[in-house]
Design a protein around this motif. Structure first.
Motif, short mmCIF file in Angstrom:
data_model
loop_
_atom_site.label_atom_id
_atom_site.label_comp_id
_atom_site.label_asym_id
_atom_site.label_seq_id
_atom_site.Cartn_x
_atom_site.Cartn_y
_atom_site.Cartn_z
N GLY A 1 4.19 5.52 12.12
CA GLY A 1 3.94 6.56 11.11
C GLY A 1 2.94 6.10 10.09
N PHE B 1 -5.59 2.21 10.91
CA PHE B 1 -6.99 2.56 11.17
C PHE B 1 -7.96 1.58 10.51
CE2 PHE B 1 -5.15 5.54 8.06
CZ PHE B 1 -5.76 5.06 6.91
N TYR B 2 -7.44 0.54 9.90
CA TYR B 2 -8.34 -0.46 9.31
C TYR B 2 -8.71 -1.51 10.34
CZ TYR B 2 -6.62 1.63 5.03
OH TYR B 2 -6.28 2.51 4.06
N CYS C 1 2.57 2.98 2.06
CA CYS C 1 3.89 3.02 2.70
C CYS C 1 5.00 2.66 1.72
CB CYS C 1 3.93 2.05 3.87
SG CYS C 1 3.30 2.76 5.39
N ALA D 1 1.92 2.13 10.31
CA ALA D 1 0.86 1.75 11.25
C ALA D 1 0.16 0.46 10.80
CB ALA D 1 -0.14 2.89 11.38
N CYS D 2 -0.08 0.34 9.50
CA CYS D 2 -0.83 -0.82 9.01
C CYS D 2 -0.11 -2.13 9.29
CB CYS D 2 -1.06 -0.71 7.51
SG CYS D 2 -2.37 0.42 7.10
N PRO E 1 2.20 7.62 6.41
CA PRO E 1 3.32 6.68 6.39
C PRO E 1 4.49 7.20 7.20
CG PRO E 1 3.39 8.01 4.43
CD PRO E 1 2.21 8.48 5.22
N ALA F 1 0.84 -1.20 0.00
CA ALA F 1 0.00 0.00 0.00
C ALA F 1 0.87 1.25 0.00
CB ALA F 1 -0.95 -0.01 1.19
S1 SF4 Z 1 0.29 3.05 7.51
FE1 SF4 Z 1 -0.77 4.68 6.42
S2 SF4 Z 1 0.57 5.15 4.68
FE2 SF4 Z 1 1.16 3.14 5.47
S3 SF4 Z 1 0.02 1.66 4.28
FE3 SF4 Z 1 -1.16 2.09 6.10
S4 SF4 Z 1 -2.56 3.72 5.48
FE4 SF4 Z 1 -0.92 3.65 3.97
#
Ligand code: SF4
Lengths: 161, 161
Positions: A131, A109-110, A38, A102-103, A133, A36
């Motif tokens: 972060g 946030f998912y 990042c 973060a993901c 990202p 994604a």
């Molecule tokens: S942490 Fe943020 S920038 Fe990184 S993949 Fe997840 S949503 Fe995208």
């Protein structure tokens, strides 16, 4: 008389494990598992402005057989999880894992039915980079922490032996 | 342009259960039994020529008697007009004819709708989950799917050697 005094400044003494670790930490071959946004930030990290090659980790590999640092950059969902695990298993020892962003670290946030809440549910992680990202500096910091870890692992080994 | 289509729909040869206009585009609601014929007519008939299936999705309205709504977004590249076609389905029997023989694009859209809502498409060549892992239980975009419910992480599939 110690070896050092005998030979003067012509040699450096060290332990084999530490020398191997010194080589390893300065020539990490990362596999960017970018799923994604990042991953875009990682492209910035590789580019000349931030220049990951200052840390010897610019040789990006897309085969797990040739890599020793797995960089997970992005959202991993449940369907993706077994693939990530398989890739990790295909890497040869020794290997290290960075969960960048973060993901990868926590699902970000998912918080839903489809997204894995952190890759540590399926594979071990050495360094988490926060972060969304993370800035390239943060990714570089993560790589430096891996280097530190490799160094410390060698020292630990020396102590046991 | 949409005025032309509006006039044309006055002589529409199939029953229109409801008609409306939203965000500049026309919407018609037709019956499930007629959907295949209606879509074929819309695709082929002079003056309609909806050659492009832009999107196919669904909505769950838990308080309605006919709970599910399948929505086709159509566009005509030659006539430059758009139409939304809706079909309502009862909860007990969420089934509708597939549009894959009319537009190839319907294939994955219908799989996604099946994945998320459990709506079955009769005549679909390969109706299985698209985005969620096989073995996922339930259909998460149904409003009664428990929020925050997580399922087993799938195990890596065996790679034939
Ligand atoms: S942490 Fe943020 S920038 Fe990184 S993949 Fe997840 S949503 Fe995208």
């Amino acid at each position: 008389m110690g070896l050092k005094e005998l030979l003067g400044g012509t040699v450096v003494t060290t332990k084999l494990a530490e020398m191997v670790a010194w080589g390893r930490k300065n020539s990490l071959w990362p596999l960017p598992y970018g799923t994604a946004c990042c991953a875009i930030e990682f492209m910035g990290t590789v580019s000349s402005v931030f220049d990951i090659s200052r840390f010897g980790a610019e040789l990006v590999r897309f085969s797990p057989r040739q890599a020793d640092l797995l960089l997970v950059l992005g959202t991993i969902n449940y369907k993706q999880a077994p693939i990530l695990k398989r890739i990790y298993e295909q890497m040869c020892e020794p290997k290290w894992v960075i969960a960048a962003g973060a993901c990868a670290s926590s699902g970000g946030f998912y918080n839903n039915y489809a997204v894995l809440q952190g890759i540590d549910e399926v594979i071990p992680v050495d360094v988490y980079v926060p972060g969304c990202p993370p800035r390239p500096e943060a990714i570089l910091n993560g790589i430096m922490m891996i280097q530190k870890k490799i160094e410390n692992q060698a020292k630990e080994m020396g102590r046991v032996a | 342009m949409s005025g032309d289509l509006e006039n044309r729909l006055e002589q529409f040869p199939f029953e229109i259960l409801e008609k409306g206009k939203a965000l500049g585009d026309l919407t018609i609601v037709v019956s499930r039994e007629k959907i295949s014929e209606v879509l074929r007519f819309l695709r082929d008939a002079e003056g309609y020529r909806f050659d492009l299936l832009v999107d196919l999705s669904a909505v769950d309205f838990p308080n309605r008697e006919e709970r599910f709504e399948v929505i086709y977004h159509l566009y005509s590249t030659s006539e430059n007009h758009r139409l939304r076609v809706k079909v309502r389905l009862p909860f007990e029997e969420p089934m509708i004819d597939s549009a894959t023989d009319l537009w190839k694009a319907a294939n994955w859209y219908e799989r996604e709708v099946y994945d998320m809502f459990g709506i079955r498409f009769n005549g679909h060549p390969n109706l299985k989950r698209l985005l969620l892992p096989d073995g996922f239980e339930g259909h998460p975009l149904r409003k009664d799917y428990p929020m925050g419910k997580r399922q087993k992480i799938p195990v890596p599939v065996e790679v034939p050697s």
